[in-house]
Enzyme design. Structure first.
Site, PDB file in Angstrom:
ATOM      1  CD  GLU A 161      -2.665  -1.499   0.251  1.00 11.27           C
ATOM      2  OE1 GLU A 161      -3.283  -0.542  -0.230  1.00 11.27           O
ATOM      3  OE2 GLU A 161      -2.751  -2.668  -0.178  1.00 11.27           O
TER       4      GLU A 161
ATOM      5  CD1 TRP B  40      -2.235   3.384  -4.633  1.00 10.72           C
ATOM      6  CD2 TRP B  40      -1.779   1.920  -6.256  1.00 10.72           C
ATOM      7  NE1 TRP B  40      -3.084   3.661  -5.687  1.00 10.72           N
ATOM      8  CE2 TRP B  40      -2.833   2.780  -6.696  1.00 10.72           C
ATOM      9  CE3 TRP B  40      -1.330   0.912  -7.107  1.00 10.72           C
ATOM     10  CZ2 TRP B  40      -3.420   2.648  -7.951  1.00 10.72           C
ATOM     11  CZ3 TRP B  40      -1.926   0.793  -8.362  1.00 10.72           C
ATOM     12  CH2 TRP B  40      -2.950   1.638  -8.772  1.00 10.72           C
TER      13      TRP B  40
ATOM     14  CD1 TRP C 163     -16.429  13.317 -18.961  1.00 16.10           C
ATOM     15  CD2 TRP C 163     -17.287  11.627 -17.791  1.00 16.10           C
ATOM     16  NE1 TRP C 163     -15.414  12.433 -18.738  1.00 16.10           N
ATOM     17  CE2 TRP C 163     -15.911  11.370 -18.018  1.00 16.10           C
ATOM     18  CE3 TRP C 163     -18.026  10.690 -17.078  1.00 16.10           C
ATOM     19  CZ2 TRP C 163     -15.273  10.225 -17.555  1.00 16.10           C
ATOM     20  CZ3 TRP C 163     -17.392   9.544 -16.602  1.00 16.10           C
ATOM     21  CH2 TRP C 163     -16.030   9.324 -16.844  1.00 16.10           C
TER      22      TRP C 163
ATOM     23  CG  ASN D 144      -8.839   2.397  -0.311  1.00 12.43           C
ATOM     24  OD1 ASN D 144      -8.573   3.373  -0.979  1.00 12.43           O
ATOM     25  ND2 ASN D 144      -8.780   1.165  -0.801  1.00 12.43           N
TER      26      ASN D 144
ATOM     27  CD1 TRP E 112     -12.301  10.825 -15.207  1.00 13.41           C
ATOM     28  CD2 TRP E 112     -10.897  11.793 -13.775  1.00 13.41           C
ATOM     29  NE1 TRP E 112     -11.216  11.270 -15.932  1.00 13.41           N
ATOM     30  CE2 TRP E 112     -10.331  11.863 -15.078  1.00 13.41           C
ATOM     31  CE3 TRP E 112     -10.181  12.331 -12.724  1.00 13.41           C
ATOM     32  CZ2 TRP E 112      -9.096  12.461 -15.337  1.00 13.41           C
ATOM     33  CZ3 TRP E 112      -8.952  12.923 -12.962  1.00 13.41           C
ATOM     34  CH2 TRP E 112      -8.425  12.987 -14.259  1.00 13.41           C
TER      35      TRP E 112
ATOM     36  CD1 TRP F 194     -10.481  11.010  -7.095  1.00 10.31           C
ATOM     37  CD2 TRP F 194     -12.340  10.352  -8.118  1.00 10.31           C
ATOM     38  NE1 TRP F 194     -11.522  11.238  -6.232  1.00 10.31           N
ATOM     39  CE2 TRP F 194     -12.681  10.845  -6.838  1.00 10.31           C
ATOM     40  CE3 TRP F 194     -13.366   9.882  -8.944  1.00 10.31           C
ATOM     41  CZ2 TRP F 194     -14.000  10.873  -6.370  1.00 10.31           C
ATOM     42  CZ3 TRP F 194     -14.676   9.912  -8.484  1.00 10.31           C
ATOM     43  CH2 TRP F 194     -14.984  10.401  -7.209  1.00 10.31           C
TER      44      TRP F 194
END
Length: 509
Positions: free
Chosen positions: A291, A294, A322, A357, A375, A398
């Protein structure tokens, strides 16, 4: 020998001994494990700790929750530095002007900083370093925020990694923990200079104070405590507990990491030490370190691909049609969508400045795919409301949800908010906490009150459309609409079952 005055009014001397060093704090608000501060102390020169509130140069302005955190973290840092003998100097304005002015005021020989790797800050710092060195001021940058400097972990072809797993393997193989410098026991104070009143910056909300539910302790001590609590209570069940929003298995280190109140290597080494002492913890430690990696992956991607916050990593997704749905967006931000797991998460975010999360992914998927809202609007809302609003992680995550990012979840995978809630909050404890109007519903119906029998709703005191909203969109129809939008982009309309176990690594927990 006294220093001579130059034509520009700045003092120069062939001998730098005795002239102060400015340590420019940014997102490294700590005194331990701080390479820039340690280097200044090692030079045995007076130290001028400096923080500049600079929102120029096209750098993203701070969100409200970030300002709240910064206010308290700066206060904690100021107390630490004051106790060490050198008070924190506060200035507001363009960094290059404030630095040049402070150099001139104090005759500083050097400016030391821990580098920032976001595109705007990176370019700004390069210009500042050039100007300082041209003026005869030593300027040094250090890596005090990441496990590795962007550009140091590359593919065999010398290119940036675009897939996480090989990046993780390369990072763990190449990156080595530095010798982390301890906190200094004393700082030699520089000359007394003007410092602004932090209260005049108005970082904290007052009218109204929406932060009353923020249960955080910003600052270096708070970061150390969060790490200690996580290792003691959360690490042993991390791989399972991290997906259970009602559980207390999260590290809560993400805002401390963002503001540099703790070094990421300190976290990794502490977790590794715990696993060495208890070998059964090694799989959990490896998962948590992934993690952290990441977060690292996101930072490296943004450094190499500076358009990530504005444009899709995969350009074809910039053609996505969108929808403009201000009512839907408002319902999402207020936790009034009619889908309990989404609403609970958005309310937790507003109340505490943080969201679990797993729920972030569900809420983000709902905005992007159920409502088909860009987004970037969600990214902006998170930037304003998250205490851990990190530019790289926010944009990367995102785009992961939107299917447009590096190593992203495919757009055609659409989270079903009802089944996600049933899977990861099976007893409904998370929803009951953050959507208390549903608290009396039995677990069978708490994630789908819109499908509950009328008698069940009556007994629970739930009146759909009154005490709790009806769904603002039908998920099955919204899913088909999202797939149609995807097909219009690439001529391909894949469908997939709800990936209840799919999850990108993310330190934002």
């Amino acid at each position: 020998m006294p220093a001579a005055e130059t034509a520009h009014g700045r003092r120069e001397s062939g001998d730098r001994a005795g002239r102060p060093v400015i340590v420019w704090f940014r997102r490294d608000l700590r005194v331990a494990d701080n390479p820039a501060l340690a280097a200044a102390v090692a030079g045995r020169q007076p130290v001028i700790p400096l923080f500049i509130l600079d929102e120029g140069h096209g750098t993203p302005s701070l969100g409200g929750a970030s300002k709240w955190w910064l206010d308290r973290s700066l206060a904690a840092l100021a107390r630490q530095l004051g106790s060490l003998g050198s008070p924190l100097v506060l200035r507001r304005g363009l960094a290059e002007l404030e630095l040049a002015g402070l150099v001139q005021e104090t005759g500083a020989a050097a400016v030391f900083m821990n580098r920032l790797f976001e595109p705007a800050e990176w370019a700004r710092d390069a210009e500042i370093a050039h100007e300082l060195k041209t003026s005869g001021v030593d300027c040094r940058g250090f890596n005090g925020t990441l496990l590795s400097t962007p550009g140091s972990v590359l593919t065999g072809a010398g290119r940036p990694f675009k897939v996480f797993t090989p990046f993780l393997k390369a990072l763990l193989a190449q990156a080595r923990p530095p010798v982390l410098p301890p906190a200094p026991s004393r700082l030699a104070a520089g000359p007394e200079v003007r410092s602004e009143d932090q209260a005049s910056w108005r970082l904290r909300p007052l009218s109204p104070d929406w932060s009353t539910g923020f249960d955080w302790t910003p600052g270096e001590a708070g970061a150390a405590e969060a790490l200690s609590v996580f290792v003691a209570n959360g690490l042993a069940d991390y791989s399972r507990g991290r997906d259970r929003p009602a559980a207390n298995a999260c590290s809560r280190l993400s805002p401390h990491l963002h503001w540099g109140e703790i070094h990421p290597w300190r976290i990794v080494e502490t977790v590794r030490a715990a696993a060495a002492a208890r070998p059964a913890l090694k799989p959990e430690a490896d998962k948590f370190i992934a993690e952290i990696a990441w977060r690292e992956f996101s930072a490296h991607l943004l450094h190499h691909f500076p358009h990530l916050p504005e444009r899709s990593f995969h350009p074809k997704y910039d053609a996505m049609e969108w929808r403009r749905d201000e009512d839907g967006f408002a319902a999402w931000t207020r936790g009034r969508t009619g889908y309990p797991i989404v609403d609970a998460g958005m309310r937790q975010l507003w109340t505490t400045g943080w969201m679990h999360n797993r729920v972030r992914m569900i809420a983000a998927s709902f905005l992007v795919k159920d409502l088909l809202i860009d987004w970037r609007k969600g990214q902006e809302w998170f930037r304003d409301t998250l205490v851990d609003a990190d530019l790289a992680s926010n944009s990367q995550n995102w785009q992961w949800v939107a299917g447009s990012g590096a190593d992203a979840s495919p757009f055609f995978r659409v989270f079903n908010p009802t089944t996600q809630g049933e899977k990861f909050d099976p007893d409904g404890d998370y929803v009951r906490r953050w959507a208390p109007e549903l608290a009396r519903l039995p677990p069978k119906w708490i994630h789908a009150p819109f499908a509950a029998p009328a008698q069940v709703l009556k007994e629970a005191g739930v009146r759909l459309g009154e005490t709790y909203p009806r769904p603002i969109v039908d998920h099955a129809a919204a899913r088909l609409r999202a797939l149609a939008a995807l097909k219009a982009v690439n001529g391909d309309g894949h469908a997939a079952d709800d990936p209840v176990g799919a999850s990108p690594p993310s330190v934002r927990r």
